[in-house]
Design a protein around this motif. Sequence first.
Motif, PDB file in Angstrom:
ATOM      1  N   VAL A  12     -53.369  15.521  41.610  1.00 35.72           N
ATOM      2  CA  VAL A  12     -52.989  15.442  43.020  1.00 35.72           C
ATOM      3  C   VAL A  12     -51.468  15.300  43.134  1.00 35.72           C
ATOM      4  O   VAL A  12     -50.879  14.386  42.544  1.00 35.72           O
ATOM      5  CB  VAL A  12     -53.672  14.259  43.729  1.00 35.72           C
ATOM      6  N   ALA A  13     -50.832  16.201  43.879  1.00 38.18           N
ATOM      7  CA  ALA A  13     -49.415  16.079  44.192  1.00 38.18           C
ATOM      8  C   ALA A  13     -49.294  15.274  45.482  1.00 38.18           C
ATOM      9  O   ALA A  13     -49.701  15.734  46.550  1.00 38.18           O
ATOM     10  CB  ALA A  13     -48.784  17.448  44.362  1.00 38.18           C
ATOM     11  N   ILE A  14     -48.777  14.065  45.357  1.00 38.33           N
ATOM     12  CA  ILE A  14     -48.636  13.178  46.511  1.00 38.33           C
ATOM     13  C   ILE A  14     -47.224  13.344  47.056  1.00 38.33           C
ATOM     14  O   ILE A  14     -46.241  12.971  46.412  1.00 38.33           O
ATOM     15  CB  ILE A  14     -48.892  11.711  46.110  1.00 38.33           C
ATOM     16  N   ARG A  47     -53.808  20.392  41.519  1.00 39.89           N
ATOM     17  CA  ARG A  47     -54.968  21.050  42.115  1.00 39.89           C
ATOM     18  C   ARG A  47     -55.037  20.830  43.623  1.00 39.89           C
ATOM     19  O   ARG A  47     -55.617  21.637  44.338  1.00 39.89           O
ATOM     20  CB  ARG A  47     -56.256  20.522  41.468  1.00 39.89           C
ATOM     21  N   VAL A  48     -54.482  19.702  44.104  1.00 39.96           N
ATOM     22  CA  VAL A  48     -54.570  19.321  45.518  1.00 39.96           C
ATOM     23  C   VAL A  48     -53.236  18.703  45.921  1.00 39.96           C
ATOM     24  O   VAL A  48     -52.573  18.054  45.104  1.00 39.96           O
ATOM     25  CB  VAL A  48     -55.711  18.297  45.749  1.00 39.96           C
ATOM     26  N   LYS A 195     -61.430  13.945  44.017  1.00 40.44           N
ATOM     27  CA  LYS A 195     -62.757  14.563  43.929  1.00 40.44           C
ATOM     28  C   LYS A 195     -62.632  16.085  44.066  1.00 40.44           C
ATOM     29  O   LYS A 195     -63.260  16.839  43.309  1.00 40.44           O
ATOM     30  CB  LYS A 195     -63.655  14.007  45.033  1.00 40.44           C
ATOM     31  N   ILE A 196     -61.798  16.531  44.998  1.00 42.95           N
ATOM     32  CA  ILE A 196     -61.589  17.964  45.182  1.00 42.95           C
ATOM     33  C   ILE A 196     -60.885  18.563  43.964  1.00 42.95           C
ATOM     34  O   ILE A 196     -61.171  19.693  43.559  1.00 42.95           O
ATOM     35  CB  ILE A 196     -60.768  18.224  46.463  1.00 42.95           C
ATOM     36  N   ALA A 197     -59.985  17.786  43.344  1.00 38.63           N
ATOM     37  CA  ALA A 197     -59.217  18.283  42.195  1.00 38.63           C
ATOM     38  C   ALA A 197     -60.106  18.609  41.003  1.00 38.63           C
ATOM     39  O   ALA A 197     -59.677  19.339  40.092  1.00 38.63           O
ATOM     40  CB  ALA A 197     -58.155  17.265  41.798  1.00 38.63           C
ATOM     41  N   LEU A 198     -61.313  18.098  40.988  1.00 38.71           N
ATOM     42  CA  LEU A 198     -62.238  18.392  39.895  1.00 38.71           C
ATOM     43  C   LEU A 198     -62.866  19.778  40.020  1.00 38.71           C
ATOM     44  O   LEU A 198     -63.440  20.287  39.062  1.00 38.71           O
ATOM     45  CB  LEU A 198     -63.353  17.335  39.852  1.00 38.71           C
ATOM     46  N   LYS A 199     -62.742  20.389  41.207  1.00 40.40           N
ATOM     47  CA  LYS A 199     -63.314  21.722  41.416  1.00 40.40           C
ATOM     48  C   LYS A 199     -62.455  22.778  40.720  1.00 40.40           C
ATOM     49  O   LYS A 199     -61.271  22.579  40.422  1.00 40.40           O
ATOM     50  CB  LYS A 199     -63.383  22.037  42.910  1.00 40.40           C
TER      51      LYS A 199
END
Length: 257
Positions: A12-14, A47-48, A195-199
């Motif tokens: 995740v890029a915050i 990923r997100v 959770k989305i990054a696992l897709k």
Amino acid sequence: MQYLRLNIEDGVAIATIQRPPANALSRELISEVDELLTTVEHNDSVRVILIHGEGRFFSAGADIKEFTELASGEEFSKLASNGQQVFERLESFPKPVIAAIHGAALGGGLELAMACHIRLVAEDAKLGLPELQLGLIPGFAGTQRLPRYVGIAKAAEMLFTSEPLTGSDAVQWGLANKAFPIDELLPNALEMAKKIALKSPIVLKAAIDMLQYSKHQAYYDGVKAESLSFGTVFESEDAKEGIQAFIEKRQPSFTGK
């Protein structure tokens, strides 16, 4: 980047907006949003993207003081068009983008959030498009995206009254996905992002591409017309009065000229 702080954590890029006191969207900050997307687009570890604001606000709107530096409606239209291009890139970005909104997302701040794929909000956040209070209209595709989320009637109410929604109401109206107590907002946003990054990034991109098909040509015609109208209203006396009243922290007195 001066106004965006970037950290990468578990895919995740915050991206943290840090332009105190209100995280106002200056031309430079909008340019940095574009730079952020370029930075993470081909970074396979990302990923997100999660965007949130530092301090009291997500973003309380455009930098109104910058408006006084513009001399013509043509310059104002160009400002709108440039912002629209960055936010369009954000909405069609091949990696999911989540906005975590606390405090306020007003004017350009809400237009930025509406360009993200998912909006998570604090229950007491304020979301609105108050531009008509300044004798202006939204310029970063707000008049086109808002009806897609809340419908034309409710979009008209938000625009005409300039009154913001609470985060909880934004969920009810379809403008936001979920609302949380403010201290639970960022942890829940990070949990969703991870959770989305696992897709698979391949299927995430395919899903985003398919979502873009929900637009049709009339949307893009409307976006272009909005930027032109943005410049036209800027040249009115009411716009100058609205901007000056905002800077002077008083109620504007509009004359219809």
